[in-house]
Design a protein around this motif. Sequence first.
Motif, PDB file in Angstrom:
ATOM      1  N   THR A 182      -5.263  -2.399  -9.269  1.00  0.00           N
ATOM      2  CA  THR A 182      -4.659  -1.450  -8.517  1.00  0.00           C
ATOM      3  C   THR A 182      -3.744  -1.805  -7.442  1.00  0.00           C
ATOM      4  O   THR A 182      -2.939  -1.171  -7.159  1.00  0.00           O
ATOM      5  CB  THR A 182      -5.819  -0.371  -8.142  1.00  0.00           C
ATOM      6  OG1 THR A 182      -6.645  -1.268  -7.533  1.00  0.00           O
ATOM      7  CG2 THR A 182      -6.490   0.284  -9.217  1.00  0.00           C
ATOM      8  N   ALA A 183      -4.066  -2.706  -6.701  1.00  0.00           N
ATOM      9  CA  ALA A 183      -3.289  -3.541  -5.719  1.00  0.00           C
ATOM     10  C   ALA A 183      -1.757  -3.844  -6.077  1.00  0.00           C
ATOM     11  O   ALA A 183      -0.883  -3.630  -5.367  1.00  0.00           O
ATOM     12  CB  ALA A 183      -3.841  -4.593  -4.954  1.00  0.00           C
ATOM     13  N   LEU A 184      -1.746  -4.266  -7.409  1.00  0.00           N
ATOM     14  CA  LEU A 184      -0.573  -4.748  -7.932  1.00  0.00           C
ATOM     15  C   LEU A 184       0.237  -3.230  -8.423  1.00  0.00           C
ATOM     16  O   LEU A 184       1.581  -3.301  -7.984  1.00  0.00           O
ATOM     17  CB  LEU A 184      -0.570  -5.552  -8.873  1.00  0.00           C
ATOM     18  CG  LEU A 184       0.573  -6.275  -9.587  1.00  0.00           C
ATOM     19  CD1 LEU A 184       1.368  -7.047  -8.515  1.00  0.00           C
ATOM     20  CD2 LEU A 184       0.458  -7.178 -10.727  1.00  0.00           C
ATOM     21  N   ALA A 185      -0.360  -2.524  -8.739  1.00  0.00           N
ATOM     22  CA  ALA A 185       0.334  -1.201  -9.230  1.00  0.00           C
ATOM     23  C   ALA A 185       0.852  -0.565  -7.983  1.00  0.00           C
ATOM     24  O   ALA A 185       1.901   0.015  -8.164  1.00  0.00           O
ATOM     25  CB  ALA A 185      -0.775  -0.388 -10.155  1.00  0.00           C
ATOM     26  N   ARG A 186      -0.047  -0.209  -7.086  1.00  0.00           N
ATOM     27  CA  ARG A 186       0.416   0.149  -5.675  1.00  0.00           C
ATOM     28  C   ARG A 186       1.665  -0.621  -5.034  1.00  0.00           C
ATOM     29  O   ARG A 186       2.573   0.142  -4.720  1.00  0.00           O
ATOM     30  CB  ARG A 186      -0.768   0.114  -4.741  1.00  0.00           C
ATOM     31  CG  ARG A 186      -0.216   1.046  -3.599  1.00  0.00           C
ATOM     32  CD  ARG A 186      -1.093   1.116  -2.651  1.00  0.00           C
ATOM     33  NE  ARG A 186      -0.910   1.273  -1.077  1.00  0.00           N
ATOM     34  CZ  ARG A 186       0.184   1.537  -0.531  1.00  0.00           C
ATOM     35  NH1 ARG A 186       1.547   1.423  -1.455  1.00  0.00           N
ATOM     36  NH2 ARG A 186       0.664   1.584   0.976  1.00  0.00           N
ATOM     37  N   CYS A 187       1.806  -1.734  -5.350  1.00  0.00           N
ATOM     38  CA  CYS A 187       2.840  -2.604  -4.833  1.00  0.00           C
ATOM     39  C   CYS A 187       3.868  -2.274  -5.570  1.00  0.00           C
ATOM     40  O   CYS A 187       5.010  -2.283  -5.069  1.00  0.00           O
ATOM     41  CB  CYS A 187       2.252  -4.174  -5.017  1.00  0.00           C
ATOM     42  SG  CYS A 187       3.762  -5.194  -4.461  1.00  0.00           S
ATOM     43  N   VAL A 188       3.921  -2.141  -6.729  1.00  0.00           N
ATOM     44  CA  VAL A 188       5.167  -1.938  -7.643  1.00  0.00           C
ATOM     45  C   VAL A 188       5.493  -0.442  -7.289  1.00  0.00           C
ATOM     46  O   VAL A 188       6.898  -0.326  -7.122  1.00  0.00           O
ATOM     47  CB  VAL A 188       4.607  -1.740  -9.293  1.00  0.00           C
ATOM     48  CG1 VAL A 188       5.877  -0.937  -9.993  1.00  0.00           C
ATOM     49  CG2 VAL A 188       4.374  -2.990  -9.814  1.00  0.00           C
ATOM     50  N   GLU A 189       4.666   0.487  -7.006  1.00  0.00           N
ATOM     51  CA  GLU A 189       5.346   1.869  -6.556  1.00  0.00           C
ATOM     52  C   GLU A 189       5.913   1.779  -5.187  1.00  0.00           C
ATOM     53  O   GLU A 189       6.813   2.355  -4.975  1.00  0.00           O
ATOM     54  CB  GLU A 189       4.225   2.771  -6.875  1.00  0.00           C
ATOM     55  CG  GLU A 189       3.610   3.097  -8.004  1.00  0.00           C
ATOM     56  CD  GLU A 189       2.607   4.244  -8.167  1.00  0.00           C
ATOM     57  OE1 GLU A 189       1.861   4.282  -6.834  1.00  0.00           O
ATOM     58  OE2 GLU A 189       2.111   4.637  -9.063  1.00  0.00           O
ATOM     59  N   ALA A 190       5.175   1.147  -4.295  1.00  0.00           N
ATOM     60  CA  ALA A 190       5.740   0.883  -2.742  1.00  0.00           C
ATOM     61  C   ALA A 190       7.165   0.056  -3.106  1.00  0.00           C
ATOM     62  O   ALA A 190       7.923   0.571  -2.250  1.00  0.00           O
ATOM     63  CB  ALA A 190       4.921  -0.036  -1.980  1.00  0.00           C
ATOM     64  N   CYS A 191       7.285  -0.841  -3.862  1.00  0.00           N
ATOM     65  CA  CYS A 191       8.605  -1.650  -4.061  1.00  0.00           C
ATOM     66  C   CYS A 191       9.815  -0.667  -4.456  1.00  0.00           C
ATOM     67  O   CYS A 191      10.669  -0.634  -3.727  1.00  0.00           O
ATOM     68  CB  CYS A 191       8.323  -2.596  -4.868  1.00  0.00           C
ATOM     69  SG  CYS A 191       7.539  -4.204  -4.361  1.00  0.00           S
ATOM     70  N   PHE A 192       9.411  -0.054  -5.236  1.00  0.00           N
ATOM     71  CA  PHE A 192      10.653   1.037  -5.910  1.00  0.00           C
ATOM     72  C   PHE A 192      10.759   2.100  -4.636  1.00  0.00           C
ATOM     73  O   PHE A 192      12.073   2.415  -4.660  1.00  0.00           O
ATOM     74  CB  PHE A 192      10.093   1.829  -7.228  1.00  0.00           C
ATOM     75  CG  PHE A 192      10.135   0.645  -8.302  1.00  0.00           C
ATOM     76  CD1 PHE A 192      11.209  -0.196  -8.534  1.00  0.00           C
ATOM     77  CD2 PHE A 192       9.024   0.752  -9.349  1.00  0.00           C
ATOM     78  CE1 PHE A 192      11.214  -0.890  -9.526  1.00  0.00           C
ATOM     79  CE2 PHE A 192       8.998  -0.152 -10.378  1.00  0.00           C
ATOM     80  CZ  PHE A 192      10.346  -0.920 -10.561  1.00  0.00           C
ATOM     81  N   ASP A 193       9.936   2.767  -3.985  1.00  0.00           N
ATOM     82  CA  ASP A 193       9.864   3.555  -3.180  1.00  0.00           C
ATOM     83  C   ASP A 193      10.795   3.175  -1.935  1.00  0.00           C
ATOM     84  O   ASP A 193      11.629   3.725  -1.435  1.00  0.00           O
ATOM     85  CB  ASP A 193       8.535   4.000  -2.540  1.00  0.00           C
ATOM     86  CG  ASP A 193       8.594   5.197  -1.449  1.00  0.00           C
ATOM     87  OD1 ASP A 193       9.280   6.187  -1.601  1.00  0.00           O
ATOM     88  OD2 ASP A 193       8.361   4.679  -0.352  1.00  0.00           O
ATOM     89  N   CYS A 194      10.473   1.842  -1.519  1.00  0.00           N
ATOM     90  CA  CYS A 194      11.125   1.056  -0.443  1.00  0.00           C
ATOM     91  C   CYS A 194      12.686   0.770  -0.955  1.00  0.00           C
ATOM     92  O   CYS A 194      13.570   1.055   0.087  1.00  0.00           O
ATOM     93  CB  CYS A 194      10.523  -0.053  -0.012  1.00  0.00           C
ATOM     94  SG  CYS A 194      11.182  -0.754   1.481  1.00  0.00           S
ATOM     95  N   ALA A 195      12.751   0.459  -2.160  1.00  0.00           N
ATOM     96  CA  ALA A 195      14.203   0.092  -2.503  1.00  0.00           C
ATOM     97  C   ALA A 195      14.977   1.508  -2.281  1.00  0.00           C
ATOM     98  O   ALA A 195      16.165   1.488  -1.970  1.00  0.00           O
ATOM     99  CB  ALA A 195      14.171  -0.406  -4.031  1.00  0.00           C
ATOM    100  N   GLN A 196      14.688   2.375  -2.736  1.00  0.00           N
ATOM    101  CA  GLN A 196      15.390   3.768  -2.637  1.00  0.00           C
ATOM    102  C   GLN A 196      15.541   4.112  -1.162  1.00  0.00           C
ATOM    103  O   GLN A 196      16.779   4.605  -0.752  1.00  0.00           O
ATOM    104  CB  GLN A 196      14.535   5.058  -3.480  1.00  0.00           C
ATOM    105  CG  GLN A 196      15.073   6.170  -3.287  1.00  0.00           C
ATOM    106  CD  GLN A 196      15.119   7.170  -2.369  1.00  0.00           C
ATOM    107  OE1 GLN A 196      13.956   7.146  -1.572  1.00  0.00           O
ATOM    108  NE2 GLN A 196      16.099   7.455  -1.682  1.00  0.00           N
ATOM    109  N   VAL A 197      14.581   4.167  -0.306  1.00  0.00           N
ATOM    110  CA  VAL A 197      14.825   4.508   0.889  1.00  0.00           C
ATOM    111  C   VAL A 197      15.547   3.629   1.836  1.00  0.00           C
ATOM    112  O   VAL A 197      16.296   3.869   2.636  1.00  0.00           O
ATOM    113  CB  VAL A 197      13.096   4.534   1.759  1.00  0.00           C
ATOM    114  CG1 VAL A 197      13.511   4.447   3.309  1.00  0.00           C
ATOM    115  CG2 VAL A 197      12.257   5.514   1.202  1.00  0.00           C
ATOM    116  N   CYS A 198      15.479   2.207   1.446  1.00  0.00           N
ATOM    117  CA  CYS A 198      16.465   1.276   2.004  1.00  0.00           C
ATOM    118  C   CYS A 198      17.968   1.612   1.631  1.00  0.00           C
ATOM    119  O   CYS A 198      18.851   1.481   2.633  1.00  0.00           O
ATOM    120  CB  CYS A 198      16.135  -0.053   1.753  1.00  0.00           C
ATOM    121  SG  CYS A 198      14.689  -0.744   2.691  1.00  0.00           S
TER     122      CYS A 198
END
Length: 140
Positions: free
Chosen positions: A19-35
């Motif tokens: 779950t930590a890795l899955a959450r990281c995947v989601e955070a990475c894609f969210d951050c890419a869009q926001v940046c």
Amino acid sequence: MHAQQMIAAHPHVRGEVNTALARCVEACFDCAQVCASCADACLGEETVAELVQCIRLNMDCADVCLTSGLIATRRSGGDVPVIAAQLRACELACARCAEECERHAEMHEHCRICAEACRDCERACREAVSSLPGADTSRH
């Protein structure tokens, strides 16, 4: 988001999701869009010349986050040292971008939002590396 569901459906995972890795995947894609969005918003500001470093770090962070999310998503085979190294690079890119955006957060709401997303992704990457079996969690 569907990252956890997709990872759980992978035949090599068989429902045992990190779950930590899955959450990281989601955070990475969210951050890419926001940046990417923050860089574009910075380009629209009257003080764009003062935001050059912010734009640069936004673009770098977006690229690193996108790549990190893609690498961390893959469940076939697996190369824990490469995944861990990529997530450490993402953690660093997010920290650098957040620091710069925090400098502009009082003046630009998009920078405040971006700094928040970067800090979230930074934490998610750190937690994901710690959750990887056999990963050397010491800093390099």
